[in-house]
Write a protein that holds these residues in place. Structure first.
Motif, PDB file in Angstrom:
ATOM      1  N   LEU A  46       0.812  -1.221   0.000  1.00 29.79           N
ATOM      2  CA  LEU A  46       0.000   0.000   0.000  1.00 29.79           C
ATOM      3  C   LEU A  46       0.847   1.273   0.000  1.00 29.79           C
ATOM      4  CD1 LEU A  46      -2.657  -1.025   2.663  1.00 29.79           C
ATOM      5  CD2 LEU A  46      -3.060  -0.787   0.226  1.00 29.79           C
ATOM      6  N   ILE A  47       2.144   1.151   0.195  1.00 27.82           N
ATOM      7  CA  ILE A  47       2.989   2.341   0.336  1.00 27.82           C
ATOM      8  C   ILE A  47       2.904   3.253  -0.889  1.00 27.82           C
ATOM      9  CG2 ILE A  47       5.386   3.122   0.594  1.00 27.82           C
ATOM     10  CD1 ILE A  47       5.863   0.715   2.389  1.00 27.82           C
ATOM     11  N   PRO A  48       3.028   2.735  -2.132  1.00 29.63           N
ATOM     12  CA  PRO A  48       2.920   3.657  -3.277  1.00 29.63           C
ATOM     13  C   PRO A  48       1.592   4.403  -3.310  1.00 29.63           C
ATOM     14  CG  PRO A  48       3.743   1.517  -3.977  1.00 29.63           C
ATOM     15  CD  PRO A  48       3.287   1.364  -2.574  1.00 29.63           C
ATOM     16  N   LEU A  49       0.513   3.694  -2.987  1.00 28.75           N
ATOM     17  CA  LEU A  49      -0.810   4.328  -3.022  1.00 28.75           C
ATOM     18  C   LEU A  49      -0.916   5.425  -1.960  1.00 28.75           C
ATOM     19  CD1 LEU A  49      -3.263   3.769  -4.809  1.00 28.75           C
ATOM     20  CD2 LEU A  49      -4.198   2.353  -2.998  1.00 28.75           C
ATOM     21  N   ILE A  50      -0.426   5.133  -0.757  1.00 24.75           N
ATOM     22  CA  ILE A  50      -0.488   6.124   0.318  1.00 24.75           C
ATOM     23  C   ILE A  50       0.346   7.347  -0.034  1.00 24.75           C
ATOM     24  CG2 ILE A  50       0.111   6.530   2.740  1.00 24.75           C
ATOM     25  CD1 ILE A  50      -0.477   3.581   3.272  1.00 24.75           C
ATOM     26  N   MET A  62      11.583   0.021   2.413  1.00 19.55           N
ATOM     27  CA  MET A  62      10.531   0.409   1.488  1.00 19.55           C
ATOM     28  C   MET A  62       9.882   1.729   1.925  1.00 19.55           C
ATOM     29  SD  MET A  62       9.596  -0.929  -1.318  1.00 19.55           S
ATOM     30  CE  MET A  62      10.270  -2.545  -0.978  1.00 19.55           C
ATOM     31  N   ILE A  63       9.622   1.859   3.223  1.00 17.96           N
ATOM     32  CA  ILE A  63       9.020   3.100   3.720  1.00 17.96           C
ATOM     33  C   ILE A  63       9.979   4.273   3.521  1.00 17.96           C
ATOM     34  CG2 ILE A  63       8.174   4.254   5.801  1.00 17.96           C
ATOM     35  CD1 ILE A  63       7.172   1.543   6.782  1.00 17.96           C
ATOM     36  N   LEU A  94      13.006   3.301  12.620  1.00 23.45           N
ATOM     37  CA  LEU A  94      12.494   3.938  11.404  1.00 23.45           C
ATOM     38  C   LEU A  94      12.650   5.456  11.489  1.00 23.45           C
ATOM     39  CD1 LEU A  94      10.949   3.742   8.713  1.00 23.45           C
ATOM     40  CD2 LEU A  94       8.822   3.786  10.019  1.00 23.45           C
ATOM     41  N   VAL A  95      12.408   6.021  12.668  1.00 20.11           N
ATOM     42  CA  VAL A  95      12.569   7.471  12.842  1.00 20.11           C
ATOM     43  C   VAL A  95      14.027   7.869  12.634  1.00 20.11           C
ATOM     44  CG1 VAL A  95      12.414   9.351  14.505  1.00 20.11           C
ATOM     45  CG2 VAL A  95      10.583   7.662  14.370  1.00 20.11           C
TER      46      VAL A  95
END
Length: 1187
Positions: free
Chosen positions: A513-517, A551-552, A590-591
């Motif tokens: 869903l990452i590209p869509l978001i 990916m994120i 991640l941060v």
């Protein structure tokens, strides 16, 4: 679906209603004659069924949802009155035959409650085989299922509970165990029993006011009807909700206390099957709203007339008790009216909300596009007045106007008769509530549909189309019915739908869903929606793994490139800040990684202030090693982009803070990323050799001054490792600021750089070629560098002159101040000088480094202070020069220079009677590398054949240091002959010096012939009469036996070491000199303590070990009473073990530990042994007496 319950069913009601219908409809075709309700009216009986029975076979119109359906209620009401017409068993058979399983289950439950259990239903629901497939293949579509036939199972569920779609998607149609099926079925029955009981309670509360009294109140408006219990609970809930929403918390608490019989957190506590009305504010706003139009009320009725209700069916056949039936029918009608009024109120409030939202959308669109103001007005008229919908032309989006029905009718406000639709294009354009935002779409002609040549009234046409089962009253239905007509509307739709899609996607696949978001977050016009989408992105996965984080991060970088620094600061950074203290380390990781990845795309002020502060806080406070490691790497990236000189001091403090981190992986990241990036920045500032390196040297000097009584080796390593990581950037500065730099050219034949020219870099950022720019440029500069050093000198070369005249002398001075006995410090500085010399090259080492060391290390006796032992040759300068400078290059002349230096140092120190610590440190450091074993033996052979006994003694002492780790072949071929040669000399001191080396051979070598030679040599020391009075020899032998005995071969220990220790202990009893007696006794005590944990045979224990201990105790009674106590304990323990061995089954040579019989004694002994190592004196604690 055959029908939809108009009474606002809960989710579980809809599932329960859908499941039987889907099961039957998907497995049989309409043409195969299988009975089932027609799609139009759920109360119309099929042609081939008995009318009274099928009137009771649907539960589609239950006013109370999940509790008791209308059909079931009618059935229970007819039980007494219709026995003469239809038997209960016939009704049950019909329900099972038509696969209305849930209705049959409700029927079965009500019969059980009435005390009239039906065997057919009991047998059916008690058999789990009715609820699971017989095989993995679904039945054919034309297969007719009988009442006992198997049902298709939903994946992972063997009964008819509400489907768990997550499990269904994961498990597919895998079969489950029959036991699991039975348990799930029983659980479902228990749940439905609870639901039925709650429904009965709700109905009981509802019917507390008699129906006749209710009629009186309705007929006389002046009489106020008393509040019913159900209404009171509903009003209480709404009042409490209002108080909480408006921050009247104390009032809410008081109100809850006064109504302690009600749970205000759960609406179902009011009544399980009662739909929740709007809040008090909405009820107040809608209290003056006129009654809904007839079309609206027709929506709710679903085309169900009172003639179709079960009460009328009963009336067709006069019952035995008409009064009771009429009363029940009246109550049903009143209940339906009450439900309808609730639904109408909720519908009105939703319509108001939709109107308000669409008005805001239109206002926003007017600010962007040049739409005429009439658009919004017309849209508002269409929304508020459904009767105007017939004038909308066919081109209008039929579902763009907010729906005011509940989805039972098709919204045909945009599909009307051609006679009533105005033709002018201006009307068509202005009637669209959502005009396209692009000119290309604006110019698109409206879609035309063929209109039938009929004269139906719009009301009839709309009522006719209402039987097309469409649902647009739900959120999803509204989204599905509204097709996006522009890129902007697509973004708006995605922004609305994605928050509902994400939670229902499997965790393992959410990265899809990452590209869509990201695309939606980039292009969405609403800042609030963008913020929500980015929040979803950072919270997409609870604990993202490495690949998911990558990916994120990739998406965040793409977002940053697209939107620019301002939006990155305003939208992405707040998401990082929110999760800086998240409980999961993966999220904090991640941060930390995001801060580094986004650094190139942030405003420079934010990069050097907010982001730097965030990372500094995480570095100081985060407890997870992997998070701090990522923080350090991100800090390195920040250092590569920072351009504020005032931040230098903060960067230096961050470097020291991260170097002192307890985690090795964090320190490794500092050397790989942070220090190279920080050094690159200081190079640009011109402070690498003027501030950064001098600061580290000053800290090392301060550390040495403070550590005269105990050096903090960890801090020394920290500072020195930082200096070592700065060597490549320092050399790059020397090259880039050389006189020849401008002459470096890339064209022409440039030779490749040798692979071994530079030490292997810790990371690509420490590669000199990477720092310079390319290997070709580095190669060209190296040619000019070597030529300049060899032929032209260093005049005008300020950076190199600083290295030669300031850095090197300061380093050599520091080296002379460190403790030579600290192998760690010696090793650290040795590695530093090795990398330093390898980086700056052989010419630089030979012409600049070696002369400065040689000037200090003048190999003469004047350079050795024999009395104080503080001459330069006794300092760490010797091992560091030998192992750090002279080993940089391994050619023949280099090896000769190293051999000569070590020979001269050994000779000078020996003849000066100086401490040998510097020479020992050199041998230990070089002996750790097998490459230098031959070279060291060459140096030692020089000492073996030296004319001075002092030099030969030193050589013998050095053998002990190099034998460990040396191959047995080399020991046999070169070391052992050299030691035997030393033993053949006339000096006793030389012979005694060889004993530790012989002991090391006994400890490390397994070759039998070599061991026998060593054993013979040691035996000659012990048995030759000429050594009888050699006190120092006896001391050395006992010390060596205590050191090597526990690790030597057991046969050598039993047959040689322990018998000779016994003899030495016995001889010491008759020693006349008290000082010598004390020395021997002390060494014997240490040796016996070390050997006490070894495996000793019973014979040796009795003949040598115990007698030797008794002799030693005799000495200690007079010389050291505290040792005597320990020895007595040891002797007692050994005697007990020997006695117990005689009782136990003889098993040959056994360990002391295994010979204990008493379980308590054995446990005690083994626990003590587990706490000890094989080191010498500590093992005496095994036999200490309890205080």
């Amino acid at each position: 679906m055959a029908s939809v319950n108009p009474f606002n069913l809960s989710d579980s009601d809809e599932e329960a209603e859908r499941r039987p219908n889907e099961t039957v409809d998907t497995e049989r075709s309409p043409s195969d004659g299988a009975p089932g309700p027609p799609p139009g009216n759920p109360f119309s009986p099929p042609a081939d069924a008995e009318p009274p029975t099928l009137l009771l076979s649907s539960n589609r119109t239950s006013p109370s949802g999940e509790g008791i359906s209308v059909s079931a209620a009618a059935t229970s009401a007819m039980v007494g009155s219709a026995d003469t017409r239809v038997s209960v068993d016939v009704i049950a058979a019909q329900l099972l035959r038509d696969q209305y399983v849930l209705t049959a289950l409700e029927f079965h439950t009500e019969l059980l409650e009435a005390g009239r259990e039906l065997p057919r239903l009991r047998d059916y629901f008690s058999n789990p085989g009715n609820f699971e497939r017989q095989s993995g293949t679904p039945p054919a579509k034309d297969q007719v299922l009988g009442p006992g036939g198997p049902l298709n199972r939903a994946g992972s569920i063997s009964t008819l509970d509400s489907l768990d779609f997550a499990r269904y998607s994961d498990d597919g149609n895998r079969e489950s165990d029959e036991r699991v099926a039975v348990l799930e079925f029983e659980l479902r029955k228990a749940k439905e029993t609870i639901q039925a009981l709650r429904a009965n309670l709700t109905q009981a509360a509802e019917s507390e006011v008699p129906s006749q009294e209710r009629k009186n109140f309705k007929s006389s408006p002046e009489i106020q009807e008393p509040v019913r219990p159900l209404e009171k609970r509903a009003l209480n809930f709404l009042v409490n909700e209002y108080l909480l929403k408006n921050e009247y918390k104390l009032s809410s608490i008081t109100f809850s206390d006064e109504n302690d019989d009600q749970d205000f957190e759960l609406w179902d506590d009011v009544g399980l099957n009662i739909p929740k009305p709007p809040d008090l504010l909405q009820l107040y706003r809608n209290c003056g709203t006129p009654l809904p139009s007839p079309r609206d009320t027709a929506d709710v009725a679903v085309g169900v007339d009172l003639g179709d209700l079960p009460g009328n069916c009963i009336a067709q056949d006069p019952p035995k008790k008409p009064d009771l039936s009429q009363q029940q029918q009246t109550e049903v009608v009143q209940e339906l009216e009450y439900q309808i009024s609730l639904l109408n109120n909720e519908k009105q409030s939703l319509a108001e909300q939709i109107k308000k939202l669409q008005s805001e959308i239109q206002t926003l669109k007017r600010t962007v596009s040049s739409s005429p103001p009439a658009t919004l007005d017309l849209g508002s008229q269409n929304t508020s007045n459904p009767s105007c919908s017939s004038t909308i032309p066919p081109s209008t989006d039929p579902l763009s106007v907010p729906p005011t029905d509940n989805g039972q009718y098709l919204d045909i406000r945009g599909v009307s008769e051609p006679e009533t639709a105005p033709d002018p294009p201006s009307t068509q354009n202005t009637s669209q509530p959502h005009p396209p935002s692009h000119n290309k779409l604006k110019s698109r002609p409206p879609v035309q549909f063929d209109q039938p040549n009929r004269k139906l009234s719009p009301a009839f046409q709309q009522a006719l189309l209402s039987f097309c089962r469409m649902c647009s009253d739900s959120r999803l239905g509204a989204e599905v019915s509204r097709i996006a007509d522009s890129e902007e509307s697509v973004m708006l739709m995605l922004g609305r739908c994605l928050p509902h899609i994400v939670p229902n996607v499997l965790l393992a696949k959410r990265e899809e869903l990452i590209p869509l978001i990201l695309c939606t977050a980039c292009l969405h016009p609403e800042p609030k929606e963008r913020d929500q989408l980015l929040h979803i992105l950072f919270n997409l996965i609870k604990r993202p793994d490495d690949e998911q984080r990558q990916m994120i991060l990739t998406g965040c970088v793409a977002f940053a490139r697209h939107v620019g620094p301002t939006r990155v600061e305003a939208e992405l950074l707040p998401q990082c800040w929110e999760q800086i203290n998240h409980k999961y380390p993966e999220r904090r990781l991640l941060v930390a990684e995001s801060c580094g990845a986004l650094a190139p795309y942030l405003p420079k002020e934010i990069r050097s202030s907010l982001v730097l502060s965030m990372l500094q806080q995480m570095l100081a406070e985060d407890k997870a090693d992997m998070v701090r490691e990522a923080v350090v790497k991100s800090l390195g990236i920040i250092m590569g982009y920072i351009d504020d000189p005032d931040k230098y001091s903060q960067g230096f403090e961050l470097m020291l803070l991260s170097l002192g981190d307890p985690s090795e992986r964090v320190v490794s990241a500092v050397h790989q990323v942070f220090i190279p990036a920080f050094a690159a920045w200081t190079t640009e500032l011109g402070t690498l050799h003027t501030a950064l390196i001098p600061s580290l040297l000053a800290r090392i000097e301060k550390l040495l001054m403070q550590g005269e009584h105990g050096l903090d080796e960890h801090k020394l390593h920290m500072f020195l490792s930082a200096l070592q990581s700065l060597i490549p950037p320092l050399f790059a500065v020397v090259l880039q600021n050389a006189p020849f730099t401008s002459r470096a050219k890339l064209h022409g034949d440039i030779p490749a750089i040798e692979v071994t020219r530079f030490p292997r870099p810790a990371s690509p950022l420490q590669d000199v070629a990477t720092i310079i720019g390319s290997r070709e440029m580095l190669s060209a500069l190296l040619l000019l560098y070597d030529h300049q050093l060899e032929h032209e000198g260093t005049t005008g070369w300020d950076s190199l002159l600083w290295v030669v005249n300031q850095l090197l002398p300061q380093l050599i001075e520091i080296v002379g101040r460190i403790n030579v006995t600290s192998s760690t410090c010696v090793h650290e500085f040795s590695r530093f000088f090795w990398r330093f010399c390898r980086t700056f090259g052989k010419i630089f080492t030979n012409t600049k480094v070696k002369p400065q060391f040689q000037e200090i290390l003048r190999l003469s006796e004047e350079n050795v202070d024999a009395s104080a032992g503080n001459g330069i040759l006794t300092k760490a300068t010797v091992p560091i020069y030998a192992t750090g400078v002279l080993t940089c290059y391994n050619q023949e002349e280099d090896r000769k220079l190293l051999v000569g230096f070590l020979e001269d140092v050994m000779t000078t120190l020996s003849l000066s009677h100086a401490p040998l610590d510097s020479l020992k440190a050199s041998f230990v450091e070089l002996g750790a590398n097998p490459v230098y074993h031959e070279l060291l033996l060459t140096v030692l052979w020089y000492g073996v054949v030296h004319t001075s006994a002092l030099v030969r003694c030193t050589a013998a002492r050095m053998f002990e240091l190099v034998l460990r780790g040396m191959s047995e072949a080399l020991v046999d071929r070169r070391a052992a002959p050299a030691l035997i040669t030393l033993c053949s000399g006339p000096e006793f001191s030389v012979r005694i010096s060889t004993i530790p080396a012989f002991g090391t051979i006994m400890e490390t070598v397994t070759q039998k012939e070599l061991l026998e030679r060593v054993k013979m040599q040691l035996a000659s020391f012990l048995e030759d009469p000429q050594y009888q009075d050699q006190h120092s020899l006896h001391m050395e032998i006992i010390r060596t036996f205590g050191r090597v005995g526990p690790n030597a071969e057991p046969r050598f220990r039993d047959e040689f070491v322990l018998p000779h220790l016994h003899k030495l202990a016995l001889g010491n009893n008759s020693q006349a000199t008290e000082s010598k007696r004390i020395d021997i006794a002390t060494q014997l005590f240490e040796a016996y303590s070390a050997l006490s944990c070894c495996f000793i045979s019973e014979e040796v224990m009795v003949n040598h070990f115990l007698p030797g201990l008794r002799c030693l105790r005799a000495d200690m009674e007079q010389l050291s009473p505290e040792h005597e106590v320990i020895l007595s304990s040891m002797i007692k323990e050994c005697e007990i073990k020997v006695e117990n061995r005689g009782i136990a089954d003889a098993q040959g040579s056994m360990s002391i530990a295994s010979s204990l019989v008493g379980e308590d004694a054995k446990t005690k002994f083994l626990s003590k042994m587990g706490q000890l190592t094989t080191s010498g004196a500590m093992l005496a604690n095994v036999f200490q007496r309890k205080k």
